[in-house]
Design a protein around this motif. Structure first.
Motif, short mmCIF file in Angstrom:
data_model
loop_
_atom_site.label_atom_id
_atom_site.label_comp_id
_atom_site.label_asym_id
_atom_site.label_seq_id
_atom_site.Cartn_x
_atom_site.Cartn_y
_atom_site.Cartn_z
N ALA A 66 0.67 -1.27 -0.02
CA ALA A 66 0.02 -0.14 -0.02
C ALA A 66 0.87 1.27 -0.14
O ALA A 66 0.57 2.17 -0.61
CB ALA A 66 -0.94 -0.06 1.11
N GLU A 67 1.88 1.28 0.74
CA GLU A 67 2.76 2.35 0.78
C GLU A 67 3.54 2.83 -0.56
O GLU A 67 3.40 3.78 -1.08
CB GLU A 67 3.80 2.20 1.83
CG GLU A 67 3.43 2.01 3.12
CD GLU A 67 3.05 0.64 3.63
OE1 GLU A 67 3.17 -0.21 3.03
OE2 GLU A 67 2.22 0.47 4.68
N VAL A 68 3.93 1.86 -1.10
CA VAL A 68 4.51 1.91 -2.54
C VAL A 68 3.67 2.50 -3.73
O VAL A 68 3.74 3.37 -4.27
CB VAL A 68 5.26 0.70 -3.07
CG1 VAL A 68 5.71 0.89 -4.60
CG2 VAL A 68 6.29 0.27 -2.34
N ASN A 69 2.29 1.75 -3.34
CA ASN A 69 1.27 2.30 -4.27
C ASN A 69 0.82 3.71 -4.12
O ASN A 69 0.54 4.65 -5.05
CB ASN A 69 0.13 1.24 -4.35
CG ASN A 69 0.22 0.10 -4.93
OD1 ASN A 69 0.99 -0.05 -5.85
ND2 ASN A 69 -0.30 -0.97 -4.47
N GLU A 70 0.87 4.18 -2.89
CA GLU A 70 0.56 5.56 -2.46
C GLU A 70 1.63 6.39 -3.17
O GLU A 70 1.23 7.32 -3.63
CB GLU A 70 0.19 5.66 -0.94
CG GLU A 70 -0.87 4.99 -0.42
CD GLU A 70 -1.01 5.30 0.91
OE1 GLU A 70 -0.48 5.85 1.63
OE2 GLU A 70 -1.89 4.55 1.49
#
Length: 83
Positions: free
Chosen positions: A69-73
């Motif tokens: 989720a962090e990378v996608n954000e």
């Protein structure tokens, strides 16, 4: 060495298929604007053809967090997609 085939811009636009066919057969074609050469169309020398699905198996590795989720954000923020 033979002289390169040369087309003016108008000819190149109207005869693109013919130019590509010549290049596919190994020729190099020069395209000119107002009599001045501006582009060269050359055959590709090293075309790699993939053999199908899975042909890159074992050749690619991903980071452990590639889909977190962090990378996608972070990616969304880089493209201005977060409000």
């Amino acid at each position: 060495m033979s002289e390169l085939a040369q087309y003016n811009m108008h000819e190149a636009k109207s005869q693109l298929s013919r130019i590509v066919e010549r290049v596919e057969h190994g020729e190099t074609v020069v395209i000119s604007r107002a009599g001045k050469p501006v582009a060269k169309v050359v055959p590709l020398t090293d075309v790699r053809r993939r053999t199908g699905r899975g042909s890159l198996a074992g050749r690619i590795s991903y980071a452990h967090d590639w889909d977190s989720a962090e990378v996608n954000e972070e990616i969304a923020a880089d493209f201005g997609l977060l409000s």
